[in-house]
Design a protein around this motif. Sequence first.
Motif, PDB file in Angstrom:
ATOM      1  N   THR C 572       0.980  -1.106   0.064  1.00  0.00           N
ATOM      2  CA  THR C 572      -0.067   0.023  -0.074  1.00  0.00           C
ATOM      3  C   THR C 572       1.003   1.189   0.088  1.00  0.00           C
ATOM      4  O   THR C 572       1.976   1.371   0.638  1.00  0.00           O
ATOM      5  N   PHE C 573       0.434   2.071  -0.852  1.00  0.00           N
ATOM      6  CA  PHE C 573       1.185   3.423  -0.883  1.00  0.00           C
ATOM      7  C   PHE C 573       0.550   4.485   0.048  1.00  0.00           C
ATOM      8  O   PHE C 573      -0.771   4.612   0.042  1.00  0.00           O
ATOM      9  N   VAL C 574       1.344   4.996   0.872  1.00  0.00           N
ATOM     10  CA  VAL C 574       0.639   5.992   1.997  1.00  0.00           C
ATOM     11  C   VAL C 574       1.290   7.292   1.718  1.00  0.00           C
ATOM     12  O   VAL C 574       2.672   7.423   1.557  1.00  0.00           O
ATOM     13  N   GLN C 589       1.004  13.080 -11.314  1.00  0.00           N
ATOM     14  CA  GLN C 589       1.813  12.048 -11.996  1.00  0.00           C
ATOM     15  C   GLN C 589       0.764  10.450 -12.083  1.00  0.00           C
ATOM     16  O   GLN C 589       0.887   9.657 -12.843  1.00  0.00           O
ATOM     17  N   CYS C 590       0.004  10.536 -11.029  1.00  0.00           N
ATOM     18  CA  CYS C 590      -0.676   9.376 -10.859  1.00  0.00           C
ATOM     19  C   CYS C 590      -1.553   8.682 -12.061  1.00  0.00           C
ATOM     20  O   CYS C 590      -2.223   9.505 -12.440  1.00  0.00           O
ATOM     21  N   PRO C 591      -1.339   7.613 -12.813  1.00  0.00           N
ATOM     22  CA  PRO C 591      -2.105   7.217 -13.939  1.00  0.00           C
ATOM     23  C   PRO C 591      -3.322   6.870 -13.434  1.00  0.00           C
ATOM     24  O   PRO C 591      -4.215   6.825 -14.384  1.00  0.00           O
ATOM     25  N   ALA C 592      -3.762   6.533 -12.129  1.00  0.00           N
ATOM     26  CA  ALA C 592      -5.240   5.940 -11.745  1.00  0.00           C
ATOM     27  C   ALA C 592      -5.831   7.114 -11.153  1.00  0.00           C
ATOM     28  O   ALA C 592      -6.926   6.676 -10.605  1.00  0.00           O
ATOM     29  N   ALA C 594      -5.619   8.149  -8.497  1.00  0.00           N
ATOM     30  CA  ALA C 594      -6.130   7.854  -7.011  1.00  0.00           C
ATOM     31  C   ALA C 594      -5.560   8.749  -6.023  1.00  0.00           C
ATOM     32  O   ALA C 594      -5.764   8.514  -4.842  1.00  0.00           O
ATOM     33  N   ILE C 595      -5.044   9.913  -6.474  1.00  0.00           N
ATOM     34  CA  ILE C 595      -4.675  10.578  -5.216  1.00  0.00           C
ATOM     35  C   ILE C 595      -5.420  12.061  -5.196  1.00  0.00           C
ATOM     36  O   ILE C 595      -5.598  12.771  -6.634  1.00  0.00           O
ATOM     37  N   GLU C 596      -6.200  12.405  -4.163  1.00  0.00           N
ATOM     38  CA  GLU C 596      -6.713  13.649  -4.159  1.00  0.00           C
ATOM     39  C   GLU C 596      -6.566  14.604  -3.012  1.00  0.00           C
ATOM     40  O   GLU C 596      -5.835  14.143  -1.869  1.00  0.00           O
ATOM     41  N   ALA C 611      -4.196  12.741  -0.129  1.00  0.00           N
ATOM     42  CA  ALA C 611      -4.236  11.280   0.465  1.00  0.00           C
ATOM     43  C   ALA C 611      -4.557  10.294  -0.885  1.00  0.00           C
ATOM     44  O   ALA C 611      -4.995  10.816  -1.971  1.00  0.00           O
ATOM     45  N   ILE C 612      -4.011   9.231  -0.662  1.00  0.00           N
ATOM     46  CA  ILE C 612      -4.188   7.965  -1.682  1.00  0.00           C
ATOM     47  C   ILE C 612      -5.507   7.202  -1.587  1.00  0.00           C
ATOM     48  O   ILE C 612      -5.576   6.503  -0.242  1.00  0.00           O
ATOM     49  N   ASP C 613      -6.285   7.046  -2.482  1.00  0.00           N
ATOM     50  CA  ASP C 613      -7.345   6.083  -2.491  1.00  0.00           C
ATOM     51  C   ASP C 613      -6.925   4.658  -2.643  1.00  0.00           C
ATOM     52  O   ASP C 613      -6.621   4.258  -3.976  1.00  0.00           O
ATOM     53  N   LYS C 616      -8.181   2.682  -5.500  1.00  0.00           N
ATOM     54  CA  LYS C 616      -8.091   2.967  -7.061  1.00  0.00           C
ATOM     55  C   LYS C 616      -6.518   2.868  -7.534  1.00  0.00           C
ATOM     56  O   LYS C 616      -6.219   2.547  -8.469  1.00  0.00           O
ATOM     57  N   CYS C 617      -5.658   2.762  -6.434  1.00  0.00           N
ATOM     58  CA  CYS C 617      -4.238   2.721  -6.728  1.00  0.00           C
ATOM     59  C   CYS C 617      -3.700   1.543  -7.315  1.00  0.00           C
ATOM     60  O   CYS C 617      -4.121   0.200  -6.993  1.00  0.00           O
ATOM     61  N   VAL C 618      -3.289   1.626  -8.305  1.00  0.00           N
ATOM     62  CA  VAL C 618      -2.413   0.491  -9.127  1.00  0.00           C
ATOM     63  C   VAL C 618      -1.102   0.038  -8.817  1.00  0.00           C
ATOM     64  O   VAL C 618      -0.574  -0.722  -9.353  1.00  0.00           O
ATOM     65  N   LYS C 619      -0.634   0.773  -7.729  1.00  0.00           N
ATOM     66  CA  LYS C 619       0.686   0.620  -7.318  1.00  0.00           C
ATOM     67  C   LYS C 619       1.661   0.749  -8.290  1.00  0.00           C
ATOM     68  O   LYS C 619       2.803  -0.332  -8.292  1.00  0.00           O
ATOM     69  N   CYS C 620       1.647   1.958  -9.010  1.00  0.00           N
ATOM     70  CA  CYS C 620       2.740   1.945  -9.929  1.00  0.00           C
ATOM     71  C   CYS C 620       4.136   2.672  -9.471  1.00  0.00           C
ATOM     72  O   CYS C 620       5.133   2.565 -10.071  1.00  0.00           O
ATOM     73  N   GLY C 621       3.952   3.233  -8.391  1.00  0.00           N
ATOM     74  CA  GLY C 621       4.996   3.886  -7.687  1.00  0.00           C
ATOM     75  C   GLY C 621       5.319   5.165  -8.018  1.00  0.00           C
ATOM     76  O   GLY C 621       6.364   5.697  -7.829  1.00  0.00           O
ATOM     77  N   ALA C 622       4.549   5.516  -9.202  1.00  0.00           N
ATOM     78  CA  ALA C 622       4.965   6.930  -9.677  1.00  0.00           C
ATOM     79  C   ALA C 622       5.059   8.130  -8.759  1.00  0.00           C
ATOM     80  O   ALA C 622       5.954   8.978  -8.883  1.00  0.00           O
ATOM     81  N   CYS C 623       4.195   7.992  -7.923  1.00  0.00           N
ATOM     82  CA  CYS C 623       3.719   9.148  -6.941  1.00  0.00           C
ATOM     83  C   CYS C 623       5.187   9.075  -5.936  1.00  0.00           C
ATOM     84  O   CYS C 623       5.561  10.258  -5.837  1.00  0.00           O
ATOM     85  N   MET C 624       5.652   7.944  -5.556  1.00  0.00           N
ATOM     86  CA  MET C 624       6.634   7.959  -4.462  1.00  0.00           C
ATOM     87  C   MET C 624       7.769   8.468  -5.023  1.00  0.00           C
ATOM     88  O   MET C 624       8.504   9.109  -4.483  1.00  0.00           O
TER      89      MET C 624
END
Lengths: 167, 592, 635
Positions: C572-574, C589-592, C594-596, C611-613, C616-624
């Motif tokens: 999980t990305f937090v 950056q988030c392709p999904a 998922a961040i609002e 915050a990350i939902d 919806k998150c596809v765990k691509c790691g782009a945000c990180m």
Amino acid sequence: MAKKIATIPFTGTAEQEQELRATIDALRDDPGCLMPVMQKAQEIYGYLPIEVQTIIADELNIPLEKVFGVATFYAQFTMSPKGKYRISVCLGTACYVKGSGIVMEKLEEALGIESGEITQDGKFSLDDCRCVGACGLAPVVTVNDDVYGRLTGSLKEVQDILAKYAD
Amino acid sequence: MSDMINVKINGFAVSVPKGSTVLEAARAAGVIIPTLCYLKDINEIGACRMCVVEAQEMRGPALGPKRIVAACVYPVSEGMEVFTNSPKVLDSRRKTMQLLLSNHDMKCLSCVRSKNCELQQLAHDLGITDADVYAGSRTEYPIDDSAAHMYRDNNKCILCRRCVAACAVTQGIGVIGANERGFITNIGSQYNKGLGETSCVSCGQCITVCPTGAISEKDFTDKVFEAIADPTKHVIVQTAPSVRAGLGEMFGLPIGTNVEGKMVAALRRLGFDHVFDTNFSADLTIMEEATELIERVSNGGVLPMITSCSPGWVKFCEHYFPDMIPNLSTCKSPQQMLGAVIKTYYAQKMGWDPKDIVSVAIMPCTAKKFEIGRPDQSAAGVPDVDIALTTRELGRMIDRAGIEFNALPDEKFDDPLGIFTGGGLIFGATGGVMEAALRYAVEKLSGEKLTGDAIDFKEVRGTEAIKEATYTAGGVTVKVAVVSGLANARKLLEKVRAGEADYTFIEVMACPGGCVNGGGQPIQPASVRNFTDIRALRAKALYDADAKMELRKSQDNPMIQTLYKEFFGEPGSHKAHEILHTSYVARGVHKI
Amino acid sequence: MKTLQELTAIKEAMRAEMALRLGEVADGAKYEKHVLMCGGTGCTSSGSMKIADELEKLLKENNIDEKVFVVRTGCFGLCERGPIMIVYPEGSFYTHVKMEMIPRIVEEHLIGGKPVKEFLYDETVTEGSDEIKSLNETTFYAKQHRVALRNCGLINPENIDEYIARDGYAALNKVLTSMTPEEVIQEILDSGLRGRGGGGFPTGMKWKLARNIVPDADIKYVCCNADEGDPGAFMDRSVLEGDPHVVLEAMTIAGYAIGACQGYIYVRAEYPIAVERLRIAIKQAREAGMLGKDIFGTGFDFDIDLRLGAGAFVCGEETALMTSIEGNRGEPRPRPPFPAEKGLYQKPTILNNVETYANVPQIILKGAKWYSSMGKDNSKGTKVFALGGKIKNTGLVEVPMGTTLREIIEEIGGGIPNGKKFKAAQAGGPSGGCIPVQHYDVNVDYDSLAAIGCMIGSGGLIVLDEDNCMVDIAKFFLQFTMDESCGKCTPCRIGTKRLYEILDKITNGNGTMEDLDKLEELCQYIKANSLCGLGQTAPNPVLSTLRFFRDEYVAHIVDKKCPAGVCKSLLTFVIDKEKCIGCGMCAKQCPASAIERTDYTAPGHKLASFAIDASKCVKCGACMSQCKFKAISKQ
Ligand SMILES: Cc1cc2nc3c(=O)[nH]c(=O)nc-3n(C[C@H](O)[C@H](O)[C@H](O)COP(=O)(O)O)c2cc1C
Ligand code: SF4
Ligand code: SF4
Ligand code: SF4
Ligand code: SF4
Ligand code: SF4
Ligand code: SF4
Ligand code: SF4
Ligand code: SF4
Ligand code: FES
Ligand code: FES
Ligand code: FES
């Protein structure tokens, strides 16, 4: 994944056919010539459509199904044409442990196709491969004969690579 | 060095010839090891791993470690100890079975091979209590119904490749083979095309070797039941010579039991209006074919002349040797001849409209299903034969109708088209057509009656691949060859094509051993096929019956004589040509 | 060329030039300097051949092309630092060579005579001193011992004369003119050479069988396995690229030993450089009379043809390789009969690996004693490894058998980069297993590795660090073997698929402890029951990770966590609200999507954070990777 078989019409030329037949004539005495012939045929046509496989089967006097069985066995043989730019992501061990799986995802995202497919405009085709032998540069992506190594797996990076093939 | 090898099977010593496999050694010790992919001499690929055993071999002076080996291909060695039944072996076989089932359409209740399926039997014998342990994703395939004679249902295929070997090795054709690799490996044809789009010759040899329900003949039994129930139709049935030599196996009788009388009785009880015998038209074929041969020999026609009674062979010739179509006799096959006679001569005699006749043929053959739809096979403007069933389908009809086959009395065929001679009867075995033709031709050429032992032409009998003989009669020398199995036929024809053989007359049967081993005959499991020559046993039933017949030469068939007198005039007449002869189509090997 | 004299003449003619490269005194050398440019696949991929062209152009422009000789060689080994260039006689070792560096190297070094220190391999220069260390003093080369690779990176692989200058074809001459086939076989037997293709079968034994088992065989074959299917291994490729003649010579020797006169090299089509160099080498060898009829006038005939593999790992298996050469689907055949009895076209055949062959001429010339003095116990000689993965000096190394894993990784390989910890080394690729840190000091030889359930394999050595998930690695190899299974036999065709499915289930967090038992049982069954080596070894990566890293499996199953943070479903990305400054870059950056943005009203804090939902998150790691404030982490 089963081999994709293209449905586009065959556009082989007389010259191509002549070259193929000449190849077969040169190799036919060797009992193991089927694969060398198919490799050369793929070099000539870019892929192995049924028309080409039929010529091979007829000329070598072997069942067409045998040619097809061989074509579907080996990864190298393809029955759908490849893009003008053939992108290949190395999923060999050295590349995989350094994140080539992520590079693949980014390319799929950037191109809107999956591995094994070709873009609508026929420009890019995307495939995976096992170790191109440049493990020192892992993770590695090749576009035709160009090699891109030490990739980080960001979307921007793959977009930059694709941008080089704008024409 | 001795040529015998001493081994122990489950602790019991046995001595077997050098070069034997563990499977054979075990058999010699009375132990049956289950197999799936192994077919002796044809498919020795060690692929299914069902036959595994534990084996210990001598390593220097002592026995080495126990290892799992595939008995069907593993050669015995001196001092070897084999365990065919250990917990480890059983566990291995069970897992193999469970894995196979995890990618298998387990629909035994609606499967044509239920009760006669090697996979089902084995799952039962292994005591599989959980068929779903390894349930996972499956490969799913559409059913291929493109061919006239059979279905292919890869969802039931276990990839033993017996069919592939039958097609490529036995028949030298290779229109089915393994495609793709890994989990999605499947049996199919080029570019995943339907079998009907390939140069499959419909011989059905693949069906008879398949251990499962993955390939099966197209079943038309319901159509027959419907026709029988239709009061406006005259439903007439004919049975090929070999059917009587095979049908008993459907009811548990020993291989090679001649059940002619019970078969006729069963057909009557099924409700057919007339029960005729293809043997009759086999005799008719001899009259026409031998006449054609003598005609070709004396008038410089195309030689060698080649028989045309095997539709599998005819299709093969059209695909692979189209240049040799002129060598084919123009005679229709006996099935089609009888069909034509029924819808012309017999309809006329009975005052029936040929359209009201449903002509059913019971054949050892799947190619006959294709043949009835060929062009130029409608002497009366309607197809000569309407439905061709295999021996297996007849067996199923009898079962379905609740007829207790083994308790039936022996009955006789109906007159007039049920009268036959020994010549027609032996058509079912390789060499039979040739022998019957020789019985006619030699007599005709020499002008002397053949009697006693002279009636037997033993040189052309037997199950060898290619047989040759030369006969001289009335100053004419004929060199003949008999070949069965299309891979063998190909070899022979290539010699002919290359001008390396000077035969006058060649008999070709598509199926190895002839129709007794046809693609429509009862299916014997590999455990029987590998250790018994079923071709020879079934052929013997025919030859034994021939030897006991009063009339043994086709030309002596009284009804044949009547038929020519009343209808055709003489053999090879114009009318005979219109009704009893046909034409061929050059097909070529590949169409894209 | 028909005699030893002619061979010696070529050798002498080349020797002076070669001496320069060997750091020996050279009389009559034509050139003053040799520039060796690596033409191995790694360096070529990073443009080394274009750089060499540029170099030659500049040499011409500066009129020193008569004095400086540019040689395109095979791999030097230290691919990590490629493109690599060495200038002799100094032995100056330039790494990461770029186009822009060439003018200065030409001017300052090749003309000026002074190596450009800042471009040199850092280990060869000492701060504040002009002294330049030789390559053999660097940690990468110091512990290496080059037998199979002795010519790689030293000669021009496209020039047979350079090979001859390095004693090339002298072994063949010796064999043909002064040894009986039995003596050749005995020498190889005595040397203790074992197959380097993975199986480790004694090479001499194989030859002996092939010579004797079918006494009246009319035709026999010698094959070379250059399919190198282990993904991430490139030992054989490097030998073929750097020293192709050694393989031709050894195969010819093998042909003489067993009584064959035709050879086939089955080489991967994905190795275009190796294929090309082999083609050139075969042509040159034929022209020189080293292949063809009546070699050295001894009446012995031998020729070699190439066959290109078409991308099927299983074709590395010996019977599959032969089936493939015959023009079929590369499906293995049951053994026995073994290829020594019924191999290619059902004739007695030997198959050896490239590296195995590369040792043969040296054994003939220097003797079995010399060879068997290297190595350990039942593992004689040296072994080439391809180091890859999380290791500083990715590349090719050759060490005596029995060198410890620690020495290879820490000393030669330079250890793990980025301060990460060594977790395991994966040896033997899809057929092999992993060596965990508790066995870091294991001797790398056939028996010692077998003792811990691992194998040398063909020589691929992939180093894994704490960021690698062992379950994921096992799954990676299973995916490989599953894809590469030929599909012939049941245990492998269906079994590997089911193994993969169980592993997939575990990495998705849906595994149960019973699955572990099922996994292990199925592994044992597949090993014992498969038709060929592929299936028989496919479970090894699973069994070995299960053995050494069971806790990681358990973590995936019980805690639903991937300790290494690799298995996506378990991540999980937090966003740490404390660290987030609300810049919004991650959301872009988030392709999904998922961040609002969320309003954040805790006293003393900024007004907004993101915050990350998780749904919806596809765990691509782009945000990180995007967050400059390290506010995002994966758990
Ligand atoms: C699935 C499989 C793949 C193999 N791949 C290779 C390979 O790529 N290269 C190789 O030399 N040997 C490979 N081998 C081993 C060969 O089958 C064979 O044992 C070896 O080439 C013999 O040569 P050697 O005795 O010199 O090692 C493979 C074996 C198996 C079972
Ligand atoms: S093939 Fe056999 S096991 Fe499969 S459904 Fe049919 S009868 Fe049952
Ligand atoms: S055998 Fe078993 S599964 Fe099949 S019908 Fe009978 S009860 Fe049902
Ligand atoms: S019916 Fe005969 S030709 Fe057709 S696939 Fe089966 S074996 Fe081959
Ligand atoms: S169709 Fe039948 S014979 Fe053919 S491979 Fe499948 S199960 Fe075996
Ligand atoms: S040999 Fe008999 S069973 Fe076989 S195809 Fe010919 S007619 Fe049919
Ligand atoms: S073990 Fe795998 S690769 Fe080997 S024969 Fe069986 S299916 Fe093919
Ligand atoms: S990028 Fe980092 S700091 Fe900016 S909004 Fe996202 S988490 Fe907050
Ligand atoms: S990991 Fe990817 S999908 Fe998930 S929140 Fe971050 S950017 Fe969005
Ligand atoms: S693993 Fe990718 S280049 Fe070798
Ligand atoms: S492996 Fe022996 S019967 Fe299939
Ligand atoms: S490829 Fe250049 S050093 Fe390895």
